[in-house]
Design an enzyme around this catalytic site. Structure first.
Site, mmCIF file in Angstrom:
data_model
loop_
_atom_site.group_PDB
_atom_site.id
_atom_site.type_symbol
_atom_site.label_atom_id
_atom_site.label_comp_id
_atom_site.label_asym_id
_atom_site.label_seq_id
_atom_site.Cartn_x
_atom_site.Cartn_y
_atom_site.Cartn_z
ATOM 1 N N GLN A 61 -1.140 -55.947 7.504
ATOM 2 C CA GLN A 61 -0.926 -55.719 6.070
ATOM 3 C C GLN A 61 0.113 -56.699 5.522
ATOM 4 O OE1 GLN A 61 -2.711 -53.335 4.240
ATOM 5 N NE2 GLN A 61 -1.758 -54.300 2.474
ATOM 6 N N LYS B 232 -6.953 -47.115 4.220
ATOM 7 C CA LYS B 232 -7.819 -47.779 5.196
ATOM 8 C C LYS B 232 -8.020 -46.862 6.398
ATOM 9 C CE LYS B 232 -6.358 -52.212 3.441
ATOM 10 N NZ LYS B 232 -5.360 -53.286 3.451
ATOM 11 N N ASP C 95 -9.913 -59.499 7.829
ATOM 12 C CA ASP C 95 -9.413 -59.849 6.495
ATOM 13 C C ASP C 95 -9.915 -61.234 6.077
ATOM 14 O OD1 ASP C 95 -8.028 -58.142 4.881
ATOM 15 O OD2 ASP C 95 -6.076 -58.492 5.824
#
Ligand code: NDP
Length: 278
Positions: A91, A47, A114
């Site tokens: 994450q 990322k 997200d």
């Protein structure tokens, strides 16, 4: 036909670069990793690299495994206030002493790239999704790229996690598919699969779906990332047997994975645009 997520992702990145040409202020993405999980480290580094290659402002915050929950929440509060940051991603999975749902709720919904905040999940469930979970959004983009009308098709989604299965099922229903959402308590899974025009496998079990269970000419989207017995990377679908039956199928690697990162970059761009009233 092979559905190359890698190729479609490349097109998405080219589009983003074009949109950002001549802009002084760039989208900012903050990625937070707690602990040393090897797979998470790889995802975070991918990322980071992709955001850098697009010219985004990128921050990776690496916190030790024993970071107290309060410290993580304080970092999120700071990133929520930071005007350089338009997207925040924590994450997953987080270490056991941290309450993931509390952490995800702490991210400002406008920066929740997200799409896991209950506010964004609620909008998606009402058909007004804006920041949509990246893997699900990537799958929808891949299906749209096929130029096959999705309306009326029967889609079987295996897996009901908030990260993949549930939002995929919602998006497919919003594309007017008739959706069957299967999970570990589903009985006679193969009966459902034998009637499926679209199969999305998000189970987390290597080669779980065999081609013999599939309908002729179906479309197969394989979300799984697993290690097979010989150590190689494989999906939830037995690729060789499924390819014989399917008219279109995603490979692993090179299918859903690149699309997830592409949609993360796209969501960050969307947040940035909203922030700057573009
Ligand atoms: P979860 O473990 O959260 O969910 C797995 C789902 O599979 C659950 O809903 C579970 O049912 C269901 N399931 C388990 N066993 C069976 C069974 N025997 N029959 C039918 N359903 C079953 O996983 P995720 O959704 O987070 O991820 C799924 C896979 O996708 C993983 O391999 C993961 O690595 C991969 N992934 C890939 C991404 C990418 O970018 N390519 C992104 C995210 C995930 P129940 O709810 O009843 O327990």
């Amino acid at each position: 036909m092979l559905i190359s997520g890698k190729k479609i992702a490349k097109e998405v990145f080219a589009q983003i670069k074009q949109e950002l040409e001549g802009e002084d202020q760039k989208p900012g993405l903050a990625v937070v990793l707690v602990g040393e999980d090897p797979a998470s480290k790889i995802y975070v580094s991918r990322k980071h690299k992709r955001a850098m290659s697009l010219g985004y402002h990128q921050e990776t915050h690496l916190l030790s495994e024993d970071t107290p929950q309060e410290e993580l929440l304080t970092l999120i509060d700071r990133l929520n206030q930071d005007e350089k940051i338009h997207g925040i991603l924590v994450q997953l999975p987080l270490p056991n002493h941290i309450d993931s749902s509390l952490v995800l709720k702490r991210i400002k919904p406008e920066k929740d790239v997200d799409g896991f905040h209950p506010y964004n999940a609620g909008l998606l469930s009402q058909g007004q999704g804006h920041l949509i979970p990246c893997t699900a959004k990537g799958i929808a983009v891949m299906l749209e790229s096929l130029d096959i009308p999705l309306s009326g098709l029967h889609a079987v989604v295996i897996g009901r996690s908030n990260i993949v299965g549930r939002p995929v099922a919602q998006l497919l229903e919003q594309h007017n598919c008739t959706v069957t959402l299967c999970h570990s308590r589903t009985q006679n899974l193969n009966d459902h699969l034998s009637r499926a025009d679209i199969v999305v496998a998000a189970v987390g079990k290597a080669n779980f779906v065999h081609g013999s269970a599939l309908k002729e000419d179906c479309i197969v989207i394989d979300v799984g990332i697993n290690r097979s017995e010989n150590g190689s990377l494989c999906g939830d679908v037995d690729f060789d047997s499924a390819r014989e039956k399917a008219k279109a199928i995603t490979p692993v690697p090179g299918g859903v994975g690149p699309m997830t990162i592409a949609m993360l970059m796209k969501n960050t761009l969307e947040s940035w645009k909203r922030f700057h009233n573009h």
